[in-house]
Design a protein around this motif. Sequence first.
Motif, short mmCIF file in Angstrom:
data_model
loop_
_atom_site.label_atom_id
_atom_site.label_comp_id
_atom_site.label_asym_id
_atom_site.label_seq_id
_atom_site.Cartn_x
_atom_site.Cartn_y
_atom_site.Cartn_z
N LYS B 103 0.83 -1.21 0.00
CA LYS B 103 0.00 0.00 0.00
C LYS B 103 0.86 1.26 0.00
CE LYS B 103 -4.23 -1.37 2.45
NZ LYS B 103 -4.87 -1.20 3.78
N VAL B 110 -2.22 8.40 -4.53
CA VAL B 110 -3.28 8.45 -3.51
C VAL B 110 -4.49 9.24 -4.01
CG1 VAL B 110 -2.17 10.40 -2.32
CG2 VAL B 110 -3.82 9.01 -1.10
N TYR B 112 -7.13 10.51 -2.46
CA TYR B 112 -7.86 11.48 -1.62
C TYR B 112 -6.85 12.43 -0.97
CZ TYR B 112 -6.48 8.02 1.90
OH TYR B 112 -5.75 7.16 2.67
N ALA B 117 -8.43 12.63 4.60
CA ALA B 117 -8.01 11.60 5.55
C ALA B 117 -8.36 12.02 6.97
CB ALA B 117 -6.51 11.35 5.43
N TYR B 124 -12.30 9.31 1.32
CA TYR B 124 -11.24 8.58 2.02
C TYR B 124 -11.54 7.09 2.03
CZ TYR B 124 -9.16 6.37 6.14
OH TYR B 124 -8.54 5.48 6.98
N PHE B 125 -12.78 6.74 2.41
CA PHE B 125 -13.13 5.32 2.49
C PHE B 125 -13.09 4.67 1.12
CE2 PHE B 125 -15.06 6.95 6.43
CZ PHE B 125 -14.48 6.07 7.33
N GLU B 128 -9.39 4.33 0.16
CA GLU B 128 -8.73 3.26 0.91
C GLU B 128 -9.10 1.89 0.35
OE1 GLU B 128 -6.41 2.95 3.94
OE2 GLU B 128 -5.94 4.59 2.59
N ILE B 131 -7.22 1.38 -2.89
CA ILE B 131 -5.81 1.07 -2.65
C ILE B 131 -5.67 -0.38 -2.20
CG2 ILE B 131 -3.83 1.54 -1.15
CD1 ILE B 131 -4.71 4.47 -1.09
N GLU B 132 -6.57 -0.79 -1.29
CA GLU B 132 -6.49 -2.15 -0.76
C GLU B 132 -6.75 -3.18 -1.86
OE1 GLU B 132 -7.59 -2.79 3.10
OE2 GLU B 132 -8.05 -4.92 2.89
#
Lengths: 316, 258
Positions: B103, B110, B112, B117, B124-125, B128, B131-132
């Motif tokens: 990550k 990124v 956001y 954050a 953000y959610f 994330e 990214i995951e």
Amino acid sequence: MQKVNNKWLKLGIEVVVLAALFTLVQYLITAGLLKQYYQISLASMCINVTLAVSLSLINGFTGQLSLGHAGFMAVGAYIAAIMTNMLDLPFITGILAAMLGAGLAGFIIGVPTLRLKGDYLAIATLAFGEIIRVTLQNIGYVNGPAGIMGIPKFATWPWLFGGAIVTIVVIVNLINSSYGRAIISIREDETASELMGINTTKYKVLAFVVGAGFAGLAGALYAHYFYIIKPETFNFLKSFDILVMVVLGGLGSTTGAIIAAVFVTALTAALQSFPAIRMVLYALILIIVMIYRPQGLMGNKELSLRTFGRIWGGRH
Amino acid sequence: MDDINLMEISKLEKSFGGLNAVQDFNFHIAENELVGLIGPNGAGKTTVFNLITGVYKPDNGCIMFRDENLVGMAPHTICTKGIARTFQNIRLFNDLSVLDNVKIAAHKNVPYSLMGAVFRTPGYFRGESEIEAEALHYLEIFNLRNKKDELARNLPYGEQRRIEIVRALATRPLLLILDEPAAGMNPQETQALMELIRYIRKEFNLTILLIEHDMSLVMGVCERLYVLDYGQIIAEGTPAEIRADKRVIEAYLGEDVG
């Protein structure tokens, strides 16, 4: 779906617990059931939690050894005191100015010194803290070594508790994001981090500025709770005290920093009538922790609701 | 040679004190090519990688990457331009989970903002989970998904090497630089790695430059080779040409080539 529910459930439990804690103390204070002595301890706890959590961002998560945290606290305390005491501005203005001022000081100090590593950075930040203290001693406007007295006692329980909570929420949210992972990667391996596309200088400065800003908040709260500030309060020993909390709690653990800050404050308060033993005991605890648990109480783990769940044999 | 060169290095020079680590280094790599850089120990191979990725500043010369000179840029900027690498001595973020290692490499994209954050915005959610998902996808390809929660330091050597490649891939590079990816691997692992390198090149449309000591890997997987000795290119060509080159045999391959 399960995950979303858990997220809201977790947030709900946290809010309820914090609200209960806040209301309980607020009730005890207004009902006059809490002795002055305990009130002061609780205020110190909030201020120390703010200091420890903000320093843990710099020392624990970014891995940059800073010994000048009391310097940023001093900047915040003096700016806030000038705002309210001398310029008659509202407390919130003082707080915001304190955070901005301390953050700016963090930026000015951070940009040239953060290229230094380890011991060298420690010495540079230590020197910075001393420069702040000596400068304040020599400014007539803030009464030099005598300091500022009679600061209005604005920092009531809601401000103190709120200050600590805001600090924790902002720093925890920052750490648990991609920006936080970038910051942590600097601690792990700066070269690898840089080569993975992370602007390490930028993120080191960011962590330093945010950490300094919240130290400024702690300073503002301190000034408006104890209504007297003098340069001597923010000497090297104060920086050292905060560092001890962070190391004791575990470098890289916010919950560790909080627990250690509360514990150290309680210990200091409990041993107030035995000042001689206090320092001995304090040193002894440090030595024992460093021998048997050098990673600190929490290491780099966090205490979470899941941990409690496991302890009570609940679901994983 | 008809292809457009992705990277072209000319007259690159670097010396440490009196030692000329790299001199008159000329090199080019076309898009989607797989090129190997070989040479005896201390020939200057890793120095070349460090010059390309900005760890060292060259004394002289020019590194053109997609019409931009990389000389003088910071390593993180060079990474954002699309060059990612692995390390000869594994440099993972040891105390972090495998997933976090990957990550972190995705951070340059990124989705956001910092404020997003701090205030936990819906962005953000969403970001994330993107990214995951991406990180897990890469781990899946390398068959490391079930190791995602392990600390990087606790994994066996071969897996750590593979995570280094995953981490480099997660920066979404155009050019992937592998510094001795098969070092310390057994023959079966090396064989599997070769297939993996071919696969990711096709899957992600990558250009790959690799340093390797393992001759079977280099000869088997690379389309073109450069041979470096005492900081200078002494030969260039296809694996077959290199195998037959007298200077190379003298300098490096010796009697290993039958």
